[in-house]
Design an enzyme around this catalytic site. Sequence first.
Site, mmCIF file in Angstrom:
data_model
loop_
_atom_site.group_PDB
_atom_site.id
_atom_site.type_symbol
_atom_site.label_atom_id
_atom_site.label_comp_id
_atom_site.label_asym_id
_atom_site.label_seq_id
_atom_site.Cartn_x
_atom_site.Cartn_y
_atom_site.Cartn_z
ATOM 1 N N HIS A 66 2.385 -10.629 -0.976
ATOM 2 C CA HIS A 66 1.589 -9.444 -0.093
ATOM 3 C C HIS A 66 0.171 -9.527 -0.190
ATOM 4 O O HIS A 66 -0.369 -10.108 -1.263
ATOM 5 C CB HIS A 66 2.183 -8.134 -0.661
ATOM 6 C CG HIS A 66 3.415 -7.790 -0.269
ATOM 7 N ND1 HIS A 66 4.584 -8.030 -0.689
ATOM 8 C CD2 HIS A 66 3.664 -6.567 0.457
ATOM 9 C CE1 HIS A 66 5.633 -7.615 -0.142
ATOM 10 N NE2 HIS A 66 5.068 -6.796 0.760
ATOM 11 N N PRO A 67 -0.483 -9.503 0.921
ATOM 12 C CA PRO A 67 -2.087 -9.419 0.889
ATOM 13 C C PRO A 67 -2.516 -8.583 0.336
ATOM 14 O O PRO A 67 -2.180 -7.368 0.010
ATOM 15 C CB PRO A 67 -2.248 -9.268 2.537
ATOM 16 C CG PRO A 67 -1.259 -8.396 2.964
ATOM 17 C CD PRO A 67 0.060 -8.859 2.044
ATOM 18 N N SER A 118 0.648 -5.621 8.567
ATOM 19 C CA SER A 118 -0.301 -5.109 7.483
ATOM 20 C C SER A 118 -1.734 -4.602 8.040
ATOM 21 O O SER A 118 -2.155 -3.635 7.324
ATOM 22 C CB SER A 118 -0.734 -6.250 6.814
ATOM 23 O OG SER A 118 0.407 -6.537 5.818
ATOM 24 N N PHE A 169 -1.577 -5.961 -6.432
ATOM 25 C CA PHE A 169 -1.024 -4.370 -6.439
ATOM 26 C C PHE A 169 -0.596 -4.115 -5.075
ATOM 27 O O PHE A 169 -1.289 -4.388 -4.026
ATOM 28 C CB PHE A 169 -2.546 -3.574 -6.767
ATOM 29 C CG PHE A 169 -2.192 -2.114 -6.582
ATOM 30 C CD1 PHE A 169 -1.454 -1.454 -7.585
ATOM 31 C CD2 PHE A 169 -2.766 -1.637 -5.361
ATOM 32 C CE1 PHE A 169 -1.446 -0.015 -7.457
ATOM 33 C CE2 PHE A 169 -2.641 -0.303 -5.369
ATOM 34 C CZ PHE A 169 -1.933 0.546 -6.257
ATOM 35 N N VAL A 170 0.701 -3.681 -5.016
ATOM 36 C CA VAL A 170 1.215 -3.402 -4.054
ATOM 37 C C VAL A 170 1.621 -1.962 -3.841
ATOM 38 O O VAL A 170 2.276 -1.418 -4.816
ATOM 39 C CB VAL A 170 2.445 -4.273 -3.614
ATOM 40 C CG1 VAL A 170 3.072 -3.579 -2.505
ATOM 41 C CG2 VAL A 170 2.171 -5.591 -3.402
ATOM 42 N N ILE A 171 1.354 -1.091 -2.911
ATOM 43 C CA ILE A 171 1.555 0.276 -2.481
ATOM 44 C C ILE A 171 1.849 0.481 -1.018
ATOM 45 O O ILE A 171 1.459 -0.230 -0.305
ATOM 46 C CB ILE A 171 0.404 1.118 -2.957
ATOM 47 C CG1 ILE A 171 0.962 2.744 -3.099
ATOM 48 C CG2 ILE A 171 -0.958 0.895 -2.370
ATOM 49 C CD1 ILE A 171 -0.056 3.178 -3.816
ATOM 50 N N CYS A 172 2.719 1.156 -0.516
ATOM 51 C CA CYS A 172 2.902 1.755 0.579
ATOM 52 C C CYS A 172 1.873 2.444 1.253
ATOM 53 O O CYS A 172 1.527 3.577 1.322
ATOM 54 C CB CYS A 172 4.141 2.527 1.042
ATOM 55 S SG CYS A 172 4.663 2.833 2.498
ATOM 56 N N ALA A 173 0.798 1.471 2.058
ATOM 57 C CA ALA A 173 -0.445 1.896 2.653
ATOM 58 C C ALA A 173 -0.104 3.160 3.615
ATOM 59 O O ALA A 173 -1.091 4.183 3.820
ATOM 60 C CB ALA A 173 -1.092 1.062 3.288
ATOM 61 N N GLU A 199 -1.021 -0.916 9.083
ATOM 62 C CA GLU A 199 -0.758 -0.308 7.830
ATOM 63 C C GLU A 199 -2.039 0.053 7.002
ATOM 64 O O GLU A 199 -2.307 1.141 6.403
ATOM 65 C CB GLU A 199 0.126 -0.976 6.797
ATOM 66 C CG GLU A 199 1.612 -0.973 7.309
ATOM 67 C CD GLU A 199 2.674 -2.111 6.796
ATOM 68 O OE1 GLU A 199 3.560 -2.297 7.127
ATOM 69 O OE2 GLU A 199 2.072 -2.836 5.997
HETATM 70 C C1 2AL Z 1 0.135 -3.596 1.761
HETATM 71 C C2 2AL Z 1 0.041 -4.090 3.481
HETATM 72 O O1 2AL Z 1 -0.299 -5.108 3.595
HETATM 73 N N1 2AL Z 1 0.667 -3.011 3.785
HETATM 74 C C3 2AL Z 1 1.175 -2.064 2.811
HETATM 75 O O2 2AL Z 1 1.643 -1.007 3.284
HETATM 76 N N2 2AL Z 1 0.746 -2.645 1.758
HETATM 77 N N3 2AL Z 1 -0.512 -4.598 0.836
HETATM 78 C C4 2AL Z 1 -0.490 -4.247 -0.579
HETATM 79 N N4 2AL Z 1 -0.841 -5.035 -1.302
HETATM 80 O O3 2AL Z 1 -0.221 -2.995 -0.948
#
Ligand code: 2AL
Length: 182
Positions: free
Chosen positions: A72-73, A89, A124-128, A92
Amino acid sequence: MPSTQIPLKKVNKMTYEEFIRCFGNVVEHCSLCAAAVWRERPFHDVQHIASSFGDFIDRLPTSGKEGILRLHPDLAGRLAQSGQLTSESTREQRSAGLDKMSEEERQRMSVLNKRYKDKFGFPFVICARENKKDAILKGLEERLENSQLTEAITGANEVKKICRLRILDLVNSDSQSTQSSL
Ligand code: 2AL
Protein backbone atom coordinates in the site's frame (compact mmCIF):
# COMPACT_ATOMS: atom_id res chain seq x y z
CA MET A 1 -15.51 4.21 -10.35
CA PRO A 2 -16.19 2.43 -13.67
CA SER A 3 -18.94 4.05 -15.74
CA THR A 4 -20.86 0.79 -15.95
CA GLN A 5 -20.97 -1.77 -13.19
CA ILE A 6 -20.66 -5.42 -14.06
CA PRO A 7 -23.67 -7.67 -13.41
CA LEU A 8 -22.92 -10.62 -11.12
CA LYS A 9 -23.90 -13.09 -13.83
CA LYS A 10 -21.09 -11.73 -15.98
CA VAL A 11 -18.60 -11.98 -13.09
CA ASN A 12 -19.51 -15.63 -12.67
CA LYS A 13 -18.81 -16.28 -16.34
CA MET A 14 -15.39 -14.61 -16.33
CA THR A 15 -12.35 -16.58 -17.31
CA TYR A 16 -9.48 -16.55 -14.84
CA GLU A 17 -7.68 -13.92 -16.93
CA GLU A 18 -10.77 -11.69 -17.13
CA PHE A 19 -11.30 -12.02 -13.39
CA ILE A 20 -7.70 -10.95 -12.69
CA ARG A 21 -8.05 -8.00 -15.08
CA CYS A 22 -11.21 -6.89 -13.30
CA PHE A 23 -10.43 -7.65 -9.63
CA GLY A 24 -6.60 -7.68 -9.68
CA ASN A 25 -6.35 -4.41 -7.77
CA VAL A 26 -9.24 -4.64 -5.30
CA VAL A 27 -6.41 -5.42 -2.92
CA GLU A 28 -3.81 -2.80 -3.85
CA HIS A 29 -1.09 -4.25 -6.13
CA CYS A 30 -1.97 -7.79 -5.02
CA SER A 31 -3.50 -9.75 -7.89
CA LEU A 32 -2.58 -12.92 -5.98
CA CYS A 33 -5.71 -12.32 -3.87
CA ALA A 34 -7.92 -12.34 -6.98
CA ALA A 35 -6.04 -15.39 -8.30
CA ALA A 36 -6.91 -17.25 -5.10
CA VAL A 37 -10.53 -16.09 -4.91
CA TRP A 38 -11.46 -17.02 -8.51
CA ARG A 39 -11.94 -20.66 -7.47
CA GLU A 40 -14.76 -19.61 -5.08
CA ARG A 41 -17.14 -19.02 -8.01
CA PRO A 42 -20.05 -18.99 -8.47
CA PHE A 43 -20.69 -15.98 -6.25
CA HIS A 44 -24.23 -15.66 -4.88
CA ASP A 45 -24.11 -11.89 -4.53
CA VAL A 46 -21.63 -9.04 -4.29
CA GLN A 47 -21.17 -9.60 -0.54
CA HIS A 48 -20.06 -13.16 -1.34
CA ILE A 49 -17.26 -11.78 -3.53
CA ALA A 50 -16.19 -9.40 -0.75
CA SER A 51 -16.32 -12.11 1.94
CA SER A 52 -14.24 -14.44 -0.26
CA PHE A 53 -11.48 -11.82 -0.48
CA GLY A 54 -11.88 -11.10 3.24
CA ASP A 55 -11.62 -14.77 4.19
CA PHE A 56 -8.50 -15.17 2.07
CA ILE A 57 -6.86 -12.21 3.83
CA ASP A 58 -7.93 -13.51 7.26
CA ARG A 59 -6.38 -16.91 6.56
CA LEU A 60 -2.98 -15.44 5.69
CA PRO A 61 -0.28 -15.83 8.32
CA THR A 62 0.90 -12.62 9.96
CA SER A 63 3.84 -12.41 7.52
CA GLY A 64 1.36 -12.51 4.59
CA LYS A 65 -0.83 -9.82 6.14
CA GLU A 66 2.26 -7.65 6.62
CA GLY A 67 3.24 -8.32 3.01
CA ILE A 68 -0.13 -7.04 1.77
CA LEU A 69 0.22 -3.93 3.92
CA ARG A 70 3.64 -3.26 2.38
CA LEU A 71 2.01 -3.06 -1.07
CA HIS A 72 0.00 0.00 0.00
CA PRO A 73 1.11 3.55 -0.71
CA ASP A 74 1.56 6.01 2.14
CA LEU A 75 -1.32 8.36 2.77
CA ALA A 76 -0.43 11.76 1.33
CA GLY A 77 3.06 10.43 0.66
CA ARG A 78 5.54 10.87 -2.15
CA LEU A 79 3.51 8.88 -4.69
CA ALA A 80 0.41 10.95 -3.95
CA GLN A 81 2.31 14.19 -4.32
CA SER A 82 3.82 13.15 -7.64
CA GLY A 83 0.50 11.84 -9.04
CA GLN A 84 1.70 8.24 -9.18
CA LEU A 85 -1.01 6.53 -7.15
CA THR A 86 -3.35 3.98 -8.73
CA SER A 87 -6.65 5.52 -9.81
CA GLU A 88 -8.38 3.77 -6.89
CA SER A 89 -5.96 5.17 -4.29
CA THR A 90 -6.11 8.62 -5.84
CA ARG A 91 -9.89 8.69 -5.47
CA GLU A 92 -9.81 7.29 -1.93
CA GLN A 93 -7.17 9.68 -0.63
CA ARG A 94 -9.01 12.58 -2.23
CA SER A 95 -12.29 11.55 -0.58
CA ALA A 96 -10.61 11.84 2.84
CA GLY A 97 -9.43 15.36 1.96
CA LEU A 98 -5.77 14.32 1.93
CA ASP A 99 -5.18 16.34 -1.24
CA LYS A 100 -6.23 19.49 0.60
CA MET A 101 -4.00 19.49 3.65
CA SER A 102 -2.18 22.49 5.01
CA GLU A 103 1.62 22.38 4.97
CA GLU A 104 1.54 21.78 8.73
CA GLU A 105 -0.87 18.82 8.40
CA ARG A 106 1.23 17.34 5.59
CA GLN A 107 4.36 17.60 7.75
CA ARG A 108 2.56 15.96 10.69
CA MET A 109 1.34 13.11 8.48
CA SER A 110 4.80 12.60 7.06
CA VAL A 111 6.48 12.48 10.50
CA LEU A 112 3.88 10.06 11.88
CA ASN A 113 3.97 7.86 8.75
CA LYS A 114 7.73 7.56 9.09
CA ARG A 115 7.56 6.80 12.80
CA TYR A 116 4.94 4.12 12.11
CA LYS A 117 6.94 2.51 9.31
CA ASP A 118 10.14 2.58 11.39
CA LYS A 119 8.36 0.80 14.24
CA PHE A 120 6.37 -1.83 12.30
CA GLY A 121 8.19 -2.26 8.98
CA PHE A 122 5.04 -1.63 6.91
CA PRO A 123 3.01 1.49 6.15
CA PHE A 124 0.05 2.71 8.17
CA VAL A 125 -3.08 1.58 6.33
CA ILE A 126 -6.60 2.84 6.95
CA CYS A 127 -9.73 2.87 4.78
CA ALA A 128 -9.57 6.48 3.58
CA ARG A 129 -13.14 6.46 2.30
CA GLU A 130 -14.43 5.80 5.81
CA ASN A 131 -12.35 8.55 7.42
CA LYS A 132 -11.50 12.22 7.08
CA LYS A 133 -7.99 13.64 7.44
CA ASP A 134 -8.41 14.58 11.13
CA ALA A 135 -9.59 11.08 12.06
CA ILE A 136 -6.72 9.62 10.04
CA LEU A 137 -4.12 11.72 11.87
CA LYS A 138 -5.69 10.79 15.22
CA GLY A 139 -5.83 7.09 14.29
CA LEU A 140 -2.21 7.18 13.20
CA GLU A 141 -1.13 8.62 16.55
CA GLU A 142 -3.20 6.10 18.52
CA ARG A 143 -2.22 3.05 16.50
CA LEU A 144 1.48 3.88 16.89
CA GLU A 145 1.09 2.64 20.49
CA ASN A 146 -0.14 -0.82 19.42
CA SER A 147 1.84 -4.06 19.28
CA GLN A 148 3.20 -5.49 16.01
CA LEU A 149 0.57 -8.25 15.95
CA THR A 150 -2.32 -5.89 16.68
CA GLU A 151 -1.22 -3.63 13.83
CA ALA A 152 -0.87 -6.51 11.34
CA ILE A 153 -4.44 -7.54 12.17
CA THR A 154 -5.85 -3.99 12.33
CA GLY A 155 -4.16 -3.04 9.06
CA ALA A 156 -5.44 -6.22 7.36
CA ASN A 157 -8.98 -5.39 8.53
CA GLU A 158 -8.64 -1.93 6.96
CA VAL A 159 -7.47 -3.59 3.70
CA LYS A 160 -10.66 -5.68 3.80
CA LYS A 161 -12.77 -2.51 4.09
CA ILE A 162 -10.91 -0.87 1.17
CA CYS A 163 -11.32 -4.08 -0.85
CA ARG A 164 -15.07 -4.33 -0.14
CA LEU A 165 -15.70 -0.75 -1.30
CA ARG A 166 -13.65 -1.32 -4.46
CA ILE A 167 -15.71 -4.44 -5.22
CA LEU A 168 -18.95 -2.52 -4.65
CA ASP A 169 -17.71 0.04 -7.20
CA LEU A 170 -17.09 -2.68 -9.77
CA VAL A 171 -20.11 -4.96 -9.42
CA ASN A 172 -23.80 -4.17 -9.67
CA SER A 173 -24.95 -5.06 -6.16
CA ASP A 174 -28.61 -5.41 -7.20
CA SER A 175 -27.79 -8.33 -9.41
CA GLN A 176 -28.20 -11.83 -8.04
CA SER A 177 -27.05 -15.08 -9.45
CA THR A 178 -28.42 -18.55 -9.13
CA GLN A 179 -26.82 -21.79 -10.21
CA SER A 180 -29.38 -22.17 -13.00
CA SER A 181 -28.66 -18.77 -14.53
CA LEU A 182 -24.97 -19.50 -15.05
C1 2AL B 1 -4.77 3.84 1.38
C2 2AL B 1 -5.10 4.05 0.02
O1 2AL B 1 -4.31 4.21 -0.90
N1 2AL B 1 -6.47 4.03 -0.03
C3 2AL B 1 -6.94 3.83 1.21
O2 2AL B 1 -8.15 3.77 1.51
N2 2AL B 1 -5.88 3.72 2.06
N3 2AL B 1 -3.47 3.81 1.80
C4 2AL B 1 -3.13 3.68 3.12
N4 2AL B 1 -1.80 3.68 3.40
O3 2AL B 1 -3.98 3.56 4.01
